[in-house]
Motif scaffolding. Structure first.
Motif, PDB file in Angstrom:
ATOM      1  N   GLU A  21     -25.335 -15.792 -41.677  1.00 18.11           N
ATOM      2  CA  GLU A  21     -26.008 -16.400 -42.827  1.00 18.11           C
ATOM      3  C   GLU A  21     -27.096 -17.394 -42.435  1.00 18.11           C
ATOM      4  O   GLU A  21     -27.720 -18.009 -43.302  1.00 18.11           O
ATOM      5  N   LEU A  22     -27.349 -17.569 -41.149  1.00 21.89           N
ATOM      6  CA  LEU A  22     -28.393 -18.500 -40.724  1.00 21.89           C
ATOM      7  C   LEU A  22     -29.770 -17.955 -41.094  1.00 21.89           C
ATOM      8  O   LEU A  22     -30.002 -16.738 -41.013  1.00 21.89           O
ATOM      9  N   PRO A  23     -30.678 -18.823 -41.467  1.00 21.91           N
ATOM     10  CA  PRO A  23     -32.054 -18.366 -41.697  1.00 21.91           C
ATOM     11  C   PRO A  23     -32.619 -17.712 -40.441  1.00 21.91           C
ATOM     12  O   PRO A  23     -32.267 -18.066 -39.320  1.00 21.91           O
ATOM     13  N   GLU A  24     -33.509 -16.755 -40.655  1.00 17.85           N
ATOM     14  CA  GLU A  24     -34.075 -15.990 -39.542  1.00 17.85           C
ATOM     15  C   GLU A  24     -34.693 -16.904 -38.491  1.00 17.85           C
ATOM     16  O   GLU A  24     -34.548 -16.699 -37.289  1.00 17.85           O
ATOM     17  N   ALA A  25     -35.389 -17.928 -38.943  1.00 16.48           N
ATOM     18  CA  ALA A  25     -36.069 -18.822 -37.996  1.00 16.48           C
ATOM     19  C   ALA A  25     -35.060 -19.532 -37.098  1.00 16.48           C
ATOM     20  O   ALA A  25     -35.286 -19.683 -35.889  1.00 16.48           O
ATOM     21  N   ASP A  26     -33.921 -19.965 -37.688  1.00 19.88           N
ATOM     22  CA  ASP A  26     -32.909 -20.671 -36.896  1.00 19.88           C
ATOM     23  C   ASP A  26     -32.259 -19.746 -35.878  1.00 19.88           C
ATOM     24  O   ASP A  26     -31.936 -20.161 -34.756  1.00 19.88           O
ATOM     25  N   VAL A  27     -32.045 -18.490 -36.264  1.00 18.90           N
ATOM     26  CA  VAL A  27     -31.454 -17.543 -35.317  1.00 18.90           C
ATOM     27  C   VAL A  27     -32.378 -17.340 -34.133  1.00 18.90           C
ATOM     28  O   VAL A  27     -31.946 -17.287 -32.975  1.00 18.90           O
ATOM     29  N   HIS A  28     -33.669 -17.240 -34.395  1.00 15.85           N
ATOM     30  CA  HIS A  28     -34.615 -17.042 -33.302  1.00 15.85           C
ATOM     31  C   HIS A  28     -34.711 -18.287 -32.422  1.00 15.85           C
ATOM     32  O   HIS A  28     -34.902 -18.179 -31.201  1.00 15.85           O
ATOM     33  N   VAL A  29     -34.557 -19.472 -33.032  1.00 13.36           N
ATOM     34  CA  VAL A  29     -34.545 -20.692 -32.226  1.00 13.36           C
ATOM     35  C   VAL A  29     -33.334 -20.682 -31.289  1.00 13.36           C
ATOM     36  O   VAL A  29     -33.431 -21.028 -30.106  1.00 13.36           O
ATOM     37  N   LEU A  30     -32.170 -20.272 -31.831  1.00 16.97           N
ATOM     38  CA  LEU A  30     -30.974 -20.178 -30.988  1.00 16.97           C
ATOM     39  C   LEU A  30     -31.184 -19.178 -29.855  1.00 16.97           C
ATOM     40  O   LEU A  30     -30.802 -19.424 -28.713  1.00 16.97           O
ATOM     41  N   ALA A  31     -31.795 -18.065 -30.181  1.00 13.83           N
ATOM     42  CA  ALA A  31     -32.033 -17.051 -29.160  1.00 13.83           C
ATOM     43  C   ALA A  31     -32.963 -17.579 -28.077  1.00 13.83           C
ATOM     44  O   ALA A  31     -32.776 -17.311 -26.885  1.00 13.83           O
ATOM     45  N   ASP A  32     -33.980 -18.333 -28.492  1.00 14.61           N
ATOM     46  CA  ASP A  32     -34.950 -18.847 -27.529  1.00 14.61           C
ATOM     47  C   ASP A  32     -34.352 -19.922 -26.636  1.00 14.61           C
ATOM     48  O   ASP A  32     -34.693 -20.024 -25.445  1.00 14.61           O
ATOM     49  N   THR A  33     -33.473 -20.770 -27.212  1.00 23.25           N
ATOM     50  CA  THR A  33     -32.943 -21.916 -26.456  1.00 23.25           C
ATOM     51  C   THR A  33     -31.639 -21.600 -25.736  1.00 23.25           C
ATOM     52  O   THR A  33     -31.106 -22.448 -25.043  1.00 23.25           O
ATOM     53  N   SER A  34     -31.098 -20.388 -25.938  1.00 28.96           N
ATOM     54  CA  SER A  34     -29.864 -19.998 -25.242  1.00 28.96           C
ATOM     55  C   SER A  34     -30.216 -19.060 -24.088  1.00 28.96           C
ATOM     56  O   SER A  34     -31.369 -18.668 -23.928  1.00 28.96           O
ATOM     57  N   ARG A  35     -29.210 -18.699 -23.325  1.00 25.93           N
ATOM     58  CA  ARG A  35     -29.459 -17.766 -22.221  1.00 25.93           C
ATOM     59  C   ARG A  35     -28.287 -16.799 -22.082  1.00 25.93           C
ATOM     60  O   ARG A  35     -27.153 -17.111 -22.455  1.00 25.93           O
ATOM     61  N   THR A  36     -28.595 -15.635 -21.531  1.00 25.60           N
ATOM     62  CA  THR A  36     -27.601 -14.590 -21.345  1.00 25.60           C
ATOM     63  C   THR A  36     -26.922 -14.759 -19.994  1.00 25.60           C
ATOM     64  O   THR A  36     -27.577 -15.034 -18.988  1.00 25.60           O
ATOM     65  N   VAL A  37     -25.589 -14.611 -19.984  1.00 26.58           N
ATOM     66  CA  VAL A  37     -24.806 -14.709 -18.750  1.00 26.58           C
ATOM     67  C   VAL A  37     -24.098 -13.379 -18.528  1.00 26.58           C
ATOM     68  O   VAL A  37     -23.388 -12.893 -19.419  1.00 26.58           O
ATOM     69  N   ASP A  38     -24.311 -12.771 -17.370  1.00 29.50           N
ATOM     70  CA  ASP A  38     -23.632 -11.527 -16.998  1.00 29.50           C
ATOM     71  C   ASP A  38     -22.399 -11.854 -16.162  1.00 29.50           C
ATOM     72  O   ASP A  38     -22.459 -12.699 -15.257  1.00 29.50           O
ATOM     73  N   LEU A  39     -21.292 -11.194 -16.442  1.00 30.26           N
ATOM     74  CA  LEU A  39     -20.024 -11.455 -15.758  1.00 30.26           C
ATOM     75  C   LEU A  39     -19.468 -10.161 -15.175  1.00 30.26           C
ATOM     76  O   LEU A  39     -19.612  -9.089 -15.768  1.00 30.26           O
ATOM     77  N   VAL A  40     -18.829 -10.290 -14.029  1.00 29.14           N
ATOM     78  CA  VAL A  40     -18.138  -9.145 -13.421  1.00 29.14           C
ATOM     79  C   VAL A  40     -16.648  -9.291 -13.710  1.00 29.14           C
ATOM     80  O   VAL A  40     -16.170 -10.395 -14.017  1.00 29.14           O
ATOM     81  N   PRO A  41     -15.879  -8.194 -13.655  1.00 33.50           N
ATOM     82  CA  PRO A  41     -14.445  -8.280 -13.935  1.00 33.50           C
ATOM     83  C   PRO A  41     -13.749  -9.342 -13.079  1.00 33.50           C
ATOM     84  O   PRO A  41     -13.952  -9.408 -11.865  1.00 33.50           O
ATOM     85  N   GLY A  42     -12.955 -10.188 -13.730  1.00 33.28           N
ATOM     86  CA  GLY A  42     -12.228 -11.238 -13.031  1.00 33.28           C
ATOM     87  C   GLY A  42     -12.965 -12.550 -12.933  1.00 33.28           C
ATOM     88  O   GLY A  42     -12.366 -13.579 -12.584  1.00 33.28           O
ATOM     89  N   GLU A  43     -14.260 -12.571 -13.256  1.00 30.50           N
ATOM     90  CA  GLU A  43     -15.032 -13.809 -13.143  1.00 30.50           C
ATOM     91  C   GLU A  43     -14.663 -14.777 -14.262  1.00 30.50           C
ATOM     92  O   GLU A  43     -14.524 -14.395 -15.422  1.00 30.50           O
ATOM     93  N   VAL A  44     -14.511 -16.058 -13.909  1.00 29.55           N
ATOM     94  CA  VAL A  44     -14.138 -17.084 -14.885  1.00 29.55           C
ATOM     95  C   VAL A  44     -15.379 -17.635 -15.561  1.00 29.55           C
ATOM     96  O   VAL A  44     -16.323 -18.090 -14.898  1.00 29.55           O
ATOM     97  N   LEU A  45     -15.395 -17.585 -16.882  1.00 36.14           N
ATOM     98  CA  LEU A  45     -16.488 -18.165 -17.662  1.00 36.14           C
ATOM     99  C   LEU A  45     -16.192 -19.612 -18.015  1.00 36.14           C
ATOM    100  O   LEU A  45     -17.060 -20.481 -17.889  1.00 36.14           O
ATOM    101  N   ILE A  46     -14.967 -19.870 -18.478  1.00 34.33           N
ATOM    102  CA  ILE A  46     -14.531 -21.217 -18.847  1.00 34.33           C
ATOM    103  C   ILE A  46     -13.211 -21.491 -18.143  1.00 34.33           C
ATOM    104  O   ILE A  46     -12.295 -20.662 -18.206  1.00 34.33           O
TER     105      ILE A  46
END
Length: 448
Positions: A21-46
């Protein structure tokens, strides 16, 4: 493959109810200010106990959420695309309450803590965040409480098993000693003992009645009082009428009655001793089956004989087999051994068998099958119950979800089993239902 920034990430974020339900502009801001993390099996994220720095949205793959309870890891959840991770730590400003580890290759979008304020300005997003957090807390706390209750029950059971095992052993020893004493009283004191087992005892009721009538006639002709009472027992002992007639003719008339009734009485005592011994033996097997569960807190990883482990579970659940239901063992001819925790695996087999026995209808079949592979062992628990609807199958591993009547199921059996198999033993647990066969399949690596 990494998602292209902005457009593809924004589309992936839209897949989560939190951002729907976020406005389109806010979603794009989140996309721009976030980053993608790739994980392999068994890798701890948190890591449990680490400081909260970000929350994550699962873009692809599966991740396991677990918490350390009493020295062992309890699987709390398995997250997939669209699920949110780490929002509780951000909201509460507290250390992470659980560990998140990639179960398969996975991609997540890392969103910084500052994004939470932006989300909370939108009522629908705030409501979605609240619902997600509440649902997760309910599930996690329920699983932790269940684990703690099982640990407390194990402590209580350990003392109970000790108290049960001692009298069971005493009964077994007493029955064995009485059997020896009874054997020592035969011979001269039981002149008809040598006739026992001369002919097969008839199983057909009509043949058995004819045999009893013939033996009763022999006893009446020999002047034995209450011969008809003894005839049935003598038939079950496999005594031949012609041989009995010859033996009684050789005895003085006054000794015939005591000889007949003494032989019948000795046979009845022996049968009762066998029954007592079998009961004590069954009690000992039940104690042996429950013992791993009672001492689970003291267990370390060891080699587990899966066939013996399955047999223990079958002993414990024998009383739950419905009338007319056939229990089939289709075990690999070769011994199947894996590294693991015996009590935890016993709990898995008990849960899977209990579900199968509860679902199968009279005249149906429950099958336990094992198959050894080079690096793993496959265990199937199948039942011929009606096919499970897809919507029920999809929620089968959800904590607290159950199709059993109120008071008969907690909805934690499959969730707990998945935790043991996937988290603790690095295996796989799947549930399928088609063509009149519902199959719970466990694949365990031979070496963890």
């Amino acid at each position: 493959m990494t998602l292209a920034p902005d457009r593809d990430v924004a589309a992936a974020l839209r897949g989560s109810r939190l951002f729907a339900e976020l406005p389109e502009a806010d979603v794009h801001v989140l996309a721009d200010t976030s980053r993608t993390v790739d994980l392999v099996p068994g890798e701890v994220l948190i890591a449990e106990g680490s400081p909260p720095e970000a929350m994550y949205v699962v873009l692809d793959g599966e991740l396991e959420v677990s918490r350390n309870v009493g020295g062992s890891d309890v699987l709390l959840n398995v997250c997939a695309a669209g699920d949110l991770l780490g929002e509780l730590g951000i909201a509460h400003r507290r250390p992470r309450s659980a560990t998140v580890r990639a179960r398969t290759r996975a991609r997540v979008q890392r969103i910084g803590a500052e994004a939470l304020d932006r989300l909370l300005t939108h009522p629908e997003s705030a409501r979605a965040l609240l619902l997600a957090a509440t649902r997760r807390l309910d599930v996690e706390e329920g699983l932790v409480r269940q684990h703690e209750r099982m640990a407390a029950l194990g402590t209580l059971s350990a003392g109970l098993l000790h108290e049960l095992n001692n009298p069971a052993s005493a009964v077994q020893r007493g029955a064995s000693r009485l059997r020896s004493l009874l054997a020592g009283t035969t011979g001269a004191e039981q002149p008809l003992q040598r006739l026992v087992g001369a002919v097969p005892a008839p199983e057909d009721p009509l043949f058995r009645a004819d045999a009893e009538r013939e033996l009763a006639g022999v006893l009446a002709a020999a002047g034995v009082d209450r011969g008809w009472d003894a005839a049935g027992r003598l038939v079950r002992l496999g005594i031949d009428p012609a041989a009995l007639r010859t033996a009684l003719d050789a005895l003085p008339p006054a000794e015939r009655g005591p000889a007949v009734h003494g032989t019948a009485r000795a046979a009845e005592v022996a049968a009762l001793l066998d029954e007592v011994s079998a009961g004590a033996d069954q009690l000992s097997r039940i104690v042996s089956g429950v013992r791993p569960l009672a001492y689970s807190a003291d267990e370390s990883m060891t080699d587990v004989d899966l066939h013996a482990s399955l047999e223990q579970a079958l002993v414990l659940l024998r009383h739950k087999v419905p009338p007319g239901v056939r229990l089939v063992r289709d075990l690999d001819p070769a011994p199947q051994v894996v590294q693991g925790w015996p009590a935890d695996l016993a709990l898995v087999w008990t849960n899977l068998l209990d579900n199968a026995l509860a679902a199968v209808e009279p005249g149906g079949t429950v099958t336990v099958r094992t198959r050894g592979e080079e690096d793993a062992v496959v265990v199937d628990v199948e039942d011929s119950a009606p096919t499970v609807p897809p919507d029920v199958l999809a929620r089968a591993f959800d904590a607290f979800y159950t199709t059993k009547p109120v008071g008969e199921g907690t909805g934690l059996g499959l969730a707990t089993s998945l935790s043991v198999v996937a988290q603790k033993h690095r295996g796989r647990l799947t549930l399928t239902s088609a063509d009149g066969v519902t199959r719970a399949r466990v694949v365990l690596p031979r070496r963890r």
